[in-house]
Write an enzyme that holds these catalytic residues in place. Sequence first.
Site, short mmCIF file in Angstrom:
data_model
loop_
_atom_site.label_atom_id
_atom_site.label_comp_id
_atom_site.label_asym_id
_atom_site.label_seq_id
_atom_site.Cartn_x
_atom_site.Cartn_y
_atom_site.Cartn_z
N ASP A 8 0.88 -1.16 0.00
CA ASP A 8 0.00 0.00 0.00
C ASP A 8 0.92 1.22 0.00
OD1 ASP A 8 -2.30 1.60 0.25
OD2 ASP A 8 -2.13 1.61 2.43
N LEU A 9 0.40 2.38 -0.34
CA LEU A 9 1.24 3.58 -0.42
C LEU A 9 1.20 4.41 0.87
CD1 LEU A 9 3.08 5.44 -2.10
CD2 LEU A 9 1.01 6.50 -3.02
N ASP A 10 0.03 4.99 1.13
CA ASP A 10 -0.10 5.86 2.31
C ASP A 10 0.02 5.08 3.60
OD1 ASP A 10 -0.43 8.03 0.68
OD2 ASP A 10 -2.61 8.02 0.76
N THR A 16 0.99 10.66 3.60
CA THR A 16 0.40 11.84 2.98
C THR A 16 -0.85 12.30 3.71
OG1 THR A 16 -0.91 10.53 1.43
CG2 THR A 16 1.28 11.21 0.69
N LYS A 44 -10.49 8.72 8.11
CA LYS A 44 -9.42 7.74 7.90
C LYS A 44 -9.96 6.45 7.28
CE LYS A 44 -6.10 9.49 11.24
NZ LYS A 44 -5.29 9.23 12.44
N SER A 113 -2.54 0.57 -4.43
CA SER A 113 -3.10 1.72 -3.73
C SER A 113 -4.37 2.22 -4.41
CB SER A 113 -2.06 2.86 -3.71
OG SER A 113 -2.64 4.06 -3.25
N ALA A 114 -5.29 2.72 -3.59
CA ALA A 114 -6.52 3.29 -4.14
C ALA A 114 -6.31 4.71 -4.67
CB ALA A 114 -7.60 3.32 -3.06
N LYS A 144 -10.87 -1.37 -1.30
CA LYS A 144 -10.61 -2.32 -0.24
C LYS A 144 -11.74 -2.19 0.79
CE LYS A 144 -5.69 -1.29 -0.87
NZ LYS A 144 -4.52 -0.60 -0.31
N GLU A 168 0.31 -3.51 4.62
CA GLU A 168 -0.85 -2.62 4.75
C GLU A 168 -0.92 -1.96 6.12
OE1 GLU A 168 -3.53 -1.18 3.86
OE2 GLU A 168 -3.83 -1.76 1.79
N ASP A 169 -1.44 -0.73 6.15
CA ASP A 169 -1.60 -0.04 7.43
C ASP A 169 -3.06 0.12 7.85
OD1 ASP A 169 -2.26 1.95 5.48
OD2 ASP A 169 -1.89 3.49 6.98
#
Length: 215
Positions: A8-10, A16, A44, A113-114, A144, A168-169
Amino acid sequence: MIKACLFDLDGVIVDTAKYHYIAWKELASEMGFEFTLEHNERLKGVSRMASLDILLEIGGVTKSTEEKEELADRKNEHYRSFILQMKPDEILPGAKEFLTECKKNGIATALGSASKNAMTILERLELTKYFDAIIDGTNTTKAKPDPEVFLKGADALNVPPSTCVVFEDAEAGVEAAISAGMKCVGIGSPSILSKANMVVSGLNEIKLQDIIKLQ
């Protein structure tokens, strides 16, 4: 055998969240009300349009569908103005090192990532070359916890889902990984990411050899 790592990115590669918050705050200010950090907690893990609905609820503002689309676009313009100023030193601790370790050991890598701004962020961070495939909001239709983004990642890498590990976070992301038939490493709180196979506070706390043990 683990053949690929999907990220995942963020919250995993970069944070970000602060830019999203400032962008929503600016939008609220333009409409004449205040948007606080406490309010931001409600956004979130929520999609852009759902976040906008929450924002409008907080401000007691009613908008048409067309107006909502315009507001969502305006928020994204604010957000993009911030991420276009990002620099490589904003990469989260250990992320670049872990990606490098994957490359050195022949483990394929993909972004899942979304975010529709994922490519812009990777370019600003100078990380594009570390990914063999990039699956983001421009080529996915289901959010997701639907596993679409990770299954597309495995397909792009030409590896079976069972040979993939997802990083994933978010709880929804962990559920997406499990639904895809993949192993998952949670980045963050063990209490929130309890369904993950392993939970660490960041990629700086894990080595590739730790992942192999997940088989």
